[in-house]
Design a protein around this motif. Structure first.
Motif, PDB file in Angstrom:
ATOM      1  N   ASN A   1       5.028  -3.140   3.711  1.00  0.00           N
ATOM      2  CA  ASN A   1       3.638  -3.243   3.277  1.00  0.00           C
ATOM      3  C   ASN A   1       2.944  -1.885   3.373  1.00  0.00           C
ATOM      4  O   ASN A   1       2.153  -1.517   2.503  1.00  0.00           O
ATOM      5  N   GLU A   2       3.244  -1.135   4.432  1.00  0.00           N
ATOM      6  CA  GLU A   2       2.640   0.183   4.607  1.00  0.00           C
ATOM      7  C   GLU A   2       3.073   1.138   3.499  1.00  0.00           C
ATOM      8  O   GLU A   2       2.260   1.896   2.962  1.00  0.00           O
ATOM      9  N   ASP A   3       4.364   1.123   3.141  1.00  0.00           N
ATOM     10  CA  ASP A   3       4.851   1.931   2.022  1.00  0.00           C
ATOM     11  C   ASP A   3       4.106   1.558   0.738  1.00  0.00           C
ATOM     12  O   ASP A   3       3.639   2.426  -0.002  1.00  0.00           O
ATOM     13  N   TYR A   4       4.023   0.267   0.494  1.00  0.00           N
ATOM     14  CA  TYR A   4       3.427  -0.223  -0.757  1.00  0.00           C
ATOM     15  C   TYR A   4       1.934   0.091  -0.801  1.00  0.00           C
ATOM     16  O   TYR A   4       1.379   0.327  -1.877  1.00  0.00           O
ATOM     17  N   ALA A   5       1.279   0.111   0.360  1.00  0.00           N
ATOM     18  CA  ALA A   5      -0.149   0.430   0.413  1.00  0.00           C
ATOM     19  C   ALA A   5      -0.404   1.853  -0.092  1.00  0.00           C
ATOM     20  O   ALA A   5      -1.411   2.106  -0.774  1.00  0.00           O
ATOM     21  N   ARG A   6       0.479   2.784   0.234  1.00  0.00           N
ATOM     22  CA  ARG A   6       0.316   4.160  -0.250  1.00  0.00           C
ATOM     23  C   ARG A   6       0.426   4.204  -1.770  1.00  0.00           C
ATOM     24  O   ARG A   6      -0.316   4.930  -2.444  1.00  0.00           O
ATOM     25  N   PHE A   7       1.344   3.418  -2.319  1.00  0.00           N
ATOM     26  CA  PHE A   7       1.505   3.325  -3.769  1.00  0.00           C
ATOM     27  C   PHE A   7       0.262   2.722  -4.411  1.00  0.00           C
ATOM     28  O   PHE A   7      -0.250   3.238  -5.420  1.00  0.00           O
ATOM     29  N   VAL A   8      -0.265   1.649  -3.846  1.00  0.00           N
ATOM     30  CA  VAL A   8      -1.463   1.003  -4.381  1.00  0.00           C
ATOM     31  C   VAL A   8      -2.646   1.961  -4.340  1.00  0.00           C
ATOM     32  O   VAL A   8      -3.428   2.075  -5.301  1.00  0.00           O
ATOM     33  N   PHE A   9      -2.800   2.676  -3.232  1.00  0.00           N
ATOM     34  CA  PHE A   9      -3.907   3.615  -3.087  1.00  0.00           C
ATOM     35  C   PHE A   9      -3.803   4.744  -4.111  1.00  0.00           C
ATOM     36  O   PHE A   9      -4.802   5.180  -4.689  1.00  0.00           O
ATOM     37  N   ALA A  10      -2.564   5.228  -4.340  1.00  0.00           N
ATOM     38  CA  ALA A  10      -2.376   6.374  -5.232  1.00  0.00           C
ATOM     39  C   ALA A  10      -2.518   6.010  -6.700  1.00  0.00           C
ATOM     40  O   ALA A  10      -2.942   6.844  -7.509  1.00  0.00           O
ATOM     41  N   THR A  11      -2.169   4.777  -7.048  1.00  0.00           N
ATOM     42  CA  THR A  11      -2.095   4.412  -8.467  1.00  0.00           C
ATOM     43  C   THR A  11      -3.125   3.377  -8.910  1.00  0.00           C
ATOM     44  O   THR A  11      -3.330   3.195 -10.117  1.00  0.00           O
ATOM     45  N   GLY A  12      -3.733   2.661  -7.975  1.00  0.00           N
ATOM     46  CA  GLY A  12      -4.631   1.580  -8.355  1.00  0.00           C
ATOM     47  C   GLY A  12      -3.904   0.319  -8.776  1.00  0.00           C
ATOM     48  O   GLY A  12      -4.515  -0.615  -9.311  1.00  0.00           O
ATOM     49  N   HIS A  13      -2.600   0.271  -8.530  1.00  0.00           N
ATOM     50  CA  HIS A  13      -1.816  -0.923  -8.856  1.00  0.00           C
ATOM     51  C   HIS A  13      -2.342  -2.124  -8.066  1.00  0.00           C
ATOM     52  O   HIS A  13      -2.836  -1.963  -6.949  1.00  0.00           O
ATOM     53  N   ARG A  14      -2.244  -3.307  -8.660  1.00  0.00           N
ATOM     54  CA  ARG A  14      -2.784  -4.488  -7.971  1.00  0.00           C
ATOM     55  C   ARG A  14      -2.036  -4.738  -6.664  1.00  0.00           C
ATOM     56  O   ARG A  14      -0.808  -4.654  -6.608  1.00  0.00           O
ATOM     57  N   PRO A  15      -2.766  -5.070  -5.592  1.00  0.00           N
ATOM     58  CA  PRO A  15      -2.117  -5.341  -4.303  1.00  0.00           C
ATOM     59  C   PRO A  15      -1.499  -6.732  -4.292  1.00  0.00           C
ATOM     60  O   PRO A  15      -1.877  -7.601  -5.088  1.00  0.00           O
ATOM     61  N   PRO A  16      -0.559  -6.986  -3.391  1.00  0.00           N
ATOM     62  CA  PRO A  16       0.026  -8.328  -3.267  1.00  0.00           C
ATOM     63  C   PRO A  16      -1.031  -9.342  -2.848  1.00  0.00           C
ATOM     64  O   PRO A  16      -2.002  -9.004  -2.165  1.00  0.00           O
ATOM     65  N   LEU A  17      -0.840 -10.593  -3.252  1.00  0.00           N
ATOM     66  CA  LEU A  17      -1.877 -11.602  -3.028  1.00  0.00           C
ATOM     67  C   LEU A  17      -2.039 -11.996  -1.568  1.00  0.00           C
ATOM     68  O   LEU A  17      -3.045 -12.604  -1.199  1.00  0.00           O
ATOM     69  N   HIS A  18      -1.077 -11.652  -0.687  1.00  0.00           N
ATOM     70  CA  HIS A  18      -1.227 -12.027   0.721  1.00  0.00           C
ATOM     71  C   HIS A  18      -2.002 -10.993   1.526  1.00  0.00           C
ATOM     72  O   HIS A  18      -2.195 -11.173   2.726  1.00  0.00           O
ATOM     73  N   TRP A  19      -2.478  -9.916   0.898  1.00  0.00           N
ATOM     74  CA  TRP A  19      -3.285  -8.913   1.590  1.00  0.00           C
ATOM     75  C   TRP A  19      -4.744  -9.348   1.588  1.00  0.00           C
ATOM     76  O   TRP A  19      -5.345  -9.474   0.510  1.00  0.00           O
TER      77      TRP A  19
END
Length: 305
Positions: free
Chosen positions: A139-157
């Motif tokens: 989740n921490e790895d993916y959070a950096r990707f979401v922050f950098a790209t604006g990609h939609r976050p997973p629904l459980h966040w």
């Protein structure tokens, strides 16, 4: 602020510090004798608190002011990051074949070129060398990707933010398209099913990453009774011959290989906490539509050496 999955003396101590309470005042909030607090903190993670005390701590955390909740979250994150980094640095010291990827900073292991035994019939398959993530994408790895790209976050966040208590757990509720987008951002790719299987079994066709026996204690499968994801560095005795964690259990992992029919379904490997250990053998095949997402499906990446 999300709740704590399992309260031990360690988490209770962090909450007391985050709320800046003395042992006496914290004991009054929780509703226990003040002599309990130093005992809890002294025992740390070796002491799992009673269900009544866990419920009381849930309430104390929920009612804490926002600043105290933020301090508690920061203390939890700091501890998780230190443990993860210590494990990663240990792997780097122990095995010179490991390295950090420049794209997302994840630790990767080299899988040498050569033949490996593939599938239930142990058919010989040749692969070129490649690097594979030692841990699934967290989740921490993916959070950096979401922050950098604006990609939609997973629904459980909650509110679209990475839960602190799940920072070092594999990200889930991601489609094949989400996983592919992350890999592209990181300068990597999803593994082919052959690449994933070789990294899990080694070249000589092990049934499981650790050997031939279906040992439930080495993976987060249904037999563990956890019924949720676990930290990606938890099952150290279940690593593959190349040092990769969670190649059995925890979450199904997307591969880049499309089913032969070319119908938009892609292979999944490794099984999950929802599956019995018999389904966790790396030689087994599974597949799903590229748009599928679930609470037991994640991924890891590969890269060129």
């Amino acid at each position: 602020m999300t709740g704590v999955t399992r309260w031990t003396g360690h988490e209770a101590g962090l909450l007391r510090k985050a709320m800046r309470k003395t042992g006496k005042s914290f004991a009054e909030l929780v509703g226990v004798n003040q002599r309990q607090i130093p005992r809890w903190e002294g025992r740390g993670e070796t002491l799992e608190l009673s269900l009544a005390n866990q419920a009381a701590l849930d309430t104390v955390l929920a009612q804490a002011d926002p600043d105290a909740q933020r301090r508690f979250a920061a203390l939890l994150t700091e501890r998780a990051a230190v443990e993860h980094d210590e494990r990663a640095e240990e792997l780097l010291r122990r095995d010179p074949r490991t390295s950090r990827h420049s794209g997302d900073g994840k630790l990767m292991a080299i899988v040498e070129e050569g033949i490996y035994l593939s599938g239930p019939d142990n058919r010989s398959v040749w692969l070129e060398p490649y690097l594979i993530d030692i841990y699934p994408t967290t989740n921490e790895d993916y959070a950096r990707f979401v922050f950098a790209t604006g990609h939609r976050p997973p629904l459980h966040w909650p509110a679209g933010r990475c839960p602190v208590t799940l920072a070092n757990h594999p990200v889930v509720w991601v489609t094949w398209l989400d996983a592919t987008a992350y890999a592209r951002w990181a300068g990597k790719s999803l593994p082919t099913s052959h690449q994933w299987e070789k990294a899990a079994r080694g070249p000589r066709g092990r049934i499981y990453p650790w050997g031939a026996e279906p040992t439930a204690a080495k993976a987060n499968t249904a037999e563990a009774g956890i019924d949720a994801t676990t930290s990606v560095s938890r099952y150290q005795s279940g690593v593959s011959p190349y040092g990769a964690f969670d190649m059995c259990g925890n979450v199904w992992e997307w591969c880049s290989t499309e089913e032969e029919l070319g119908n938009g379904r892609y292979e999944l490997k490794g099984s999950a906490f929802t599956s019995p250990i018999e389904r966790a053998t790396p030689s087994q095949r599974n597949a799903a539509n590229a748009a599928m997402k679930d609470n037991d499906t994640g991924f890891r990446c590969v890269a060129q050496p």
